[in-house]
Design a protein around this motif. Structure first.
Motif, PDB file in Angstrom:
ATOM      1  N   GLY A 177       0.823  -1.197   0.000  1.00  0.00           N
ATOM      2  CA  GLY A 177       0.000   0.000   0.000  1.00  0.00           C
ATOM      3  C   GLY A 177       0.858   1.248   0.000  1.00  0.00           C
ATOM      4  O   GLY A 177       2.020   1.217  -0.410  1.00  0.00           O
ATOM      5  N   GLU A 202      -3.175   3.151   2.803  1.00  0.00           N
ATOM      6  CA  GLU A 202      -4.184   2.967   1.758  1.00  0.00           C
ATOM      7  C   GLU A 202      -3.831   1.709   0.968  1.00  0.00           C
ATOM      8  O   GLU A 202      -2.702   1.553   0.508  1.00  0.00           O
ATOM      9  N   HIS A 203      -4.799   0.821   0.820  1.00  0.00           N
ATOM     10  CA  HIS A 203      -4.612  -0.421   0.074  1.00  0.00           C
ATOM     11  C   HIS A 203      -5.656  -0.502  -1.037  1.00  0.00           C
ATOM     12  O   HIS A 203      -6.716   0.134  -0.959  1.00  0.00           O
ATOM     13  N   HIS A 204      -5.377  -1.325  -2.031  1.00  0.00           N
ATOM     14  CA  HIS A 204      -6.305  -1.496  -3.148  1.00  0.00           C
ATOM     15  C   HIS A 204      -6.825  -2.924  -3.182  1.00  0.00           C
ATOM     16  O   HIS A 204      -6.056  -3.883  -3.079  1.00  0.00           O
ATOM     17  N   ASN A 232     -10.624  -2.693  -7.918  1.00  0.00           N
ATOM     18  CA  ASN A 232     -10.585  -1.298  -8.350  1.00  0.00           C
ATOM     19  C   ASN A 232     -10.925  -0.331  -7.227  1.00  0.00           C
ATOM     20  O   ASN A 232     -11.096   0.870  -7.473  1.00  0.00           O
ATOM     21  N   GLU A 233     -11.039  -0.819  -6.021  1.00  0.00           N
ATOM     22  CA  GLU A 233     -11.456   0.010  -4.892  1.00  0.00           C
ATOM     23  C   GLU A 233     -10.303   0.190  -3.903  1.00  0.00           C
ATOM     24  O   GLU A 233      -9.354  -0.589  -3.874  1.00  0.00           O
ATOM     25  N   LYS A 234     -10.441   1.218  -3.077  1.00  0.00           N
ATOM     26  CA  LYS A 234      -9.469   1.493  -2.023  1.00  0.00           C
ATOM     27  C   LYS A 234     -10.070   1.168  -0.667  1.00  0.00           C
ATOM     28  O   LYS A 234     -11.266   1.330  -0.442  1.00  0.00           O
ATOM     29  N   HIS A 272      -8.773   1.695   3.589  1.00  0.00           N
ATOM     30  CA  HIS A 272      -7.742   2.271   4.447  1.00  0.00           C
ATOM     31  C   HIS A 272      -7.629   1.456   5.730  1.00  0.00           C
ATOM     32  O   HIS A 272      -8.631   0.963   6.260  1.00  0.00           O
TER      33      HIS A 272
END
Length: 232
Positions: free
Chosen positions: A112, A133-135, A138-140, A142
């Motif tokens: 992240g 913040e991680h993915h 296609n979404e994030k 936290h």
């Protein structure tokens, strides 16, 4: 085992956010909710009493870490004005706590970047805090790490890339983690809004539905070898 988040099927990919050699057998669960009769006699009303209770349970079980607390309704926060307003106090815990000794390394559970960081120094607050913040697809999402040591923050930069397993800090002592026994407050947040270095980790009962939806249970995100032990 898969779970749905952001409308997608997600297989847990998180490793534990704790450094050192640990196995599932090193962990015990702990209940700090108002339902626990052990907490009714007042012995856990201050940091020394709570420390003795939690770490006494760990020692008695010959374990290394106690964990738990997601969605628990706790009376522990009555001791701090930070959680109170004119009518009530916030009591529903939104993350999971990992209780381990001060100085324990805290590591990133997946790749992240640093979203933000801050020393939240209100009485009873997080103290030094880092948000990654991680993915996921296609979404994030936290991840908030609270109750760290002060030496965890210098040298950090927003946007800094972090590898899975990379050390990001250490657990703080009560004088720097705002009067708590050493532990990591680990919380996932889908929509962090405008918050930087902070996000509510405890909410009012009336707001429970919104916050538990926005802050999913971290236990279901851990890799299967851990989640089989922890979620059961």
């Amino acid at each position: 085992m898969t779970y749905t988040i952001f409308g997608e099927q997600f297989t847990p990919k998180f490793s534990l956010p704790l450094g050192g050699e640990l196995s599932p057998e090193d962990f015990i669960t702990i209940d700090l909710s108002k339902k626990n009769p052990d907490l009714l006699n007042g012995t856990t009303d201050d940091v020394a009493g709570l420390h003795a209770y939690v770490f006494g349970k760990i020692e008695a079980a010959n374990a290394k870490c106690a964990y738990g607390g997601y969605a628990e309704k706790r009376d522990l926060y009555q001791r701090s004005s930070h959680f109170a307003d004119s009518e009530d106090f916030r009591s529903v815990h939104l993350g999971i706590d990992f209780w381990m000794p001060a100085g324990t390394d805290i590591v990133a559970p997946m790749p992240g970047r640093i979203h933000s960081f801050k020393n939240n120094d209100n009485p009873g607050d997080y103290g030094p805090t880092i948000i990654l913040e991680h993915h996921i697809g296609n979404e994030k999402i936290h991840a908030l790490y609270g109750h760290l040591s002060k030496v965890s923050l210098p040298g950090l930069m927003e946007g800094q890339l972090i590898n899975r397993g990379q050390k990001i800090g250490t657990l703080g002592i009560p004088d720097e983690n705002r009067d708590w026994p050493p532990h990591l407050h680990f919380q996932l947040i889908k929509d962090i809004g405008e918050y930087k270095g902070d996000y509510p980790g405890v909410c009012h009962k009336k707001d429970k539905k919104y916050y538990l939806e926005n802050c999913p249970d971290p236990l279901v995100f851990f890799e299967n070898s851990w989640s089989k032990k922890m979620v059961s």
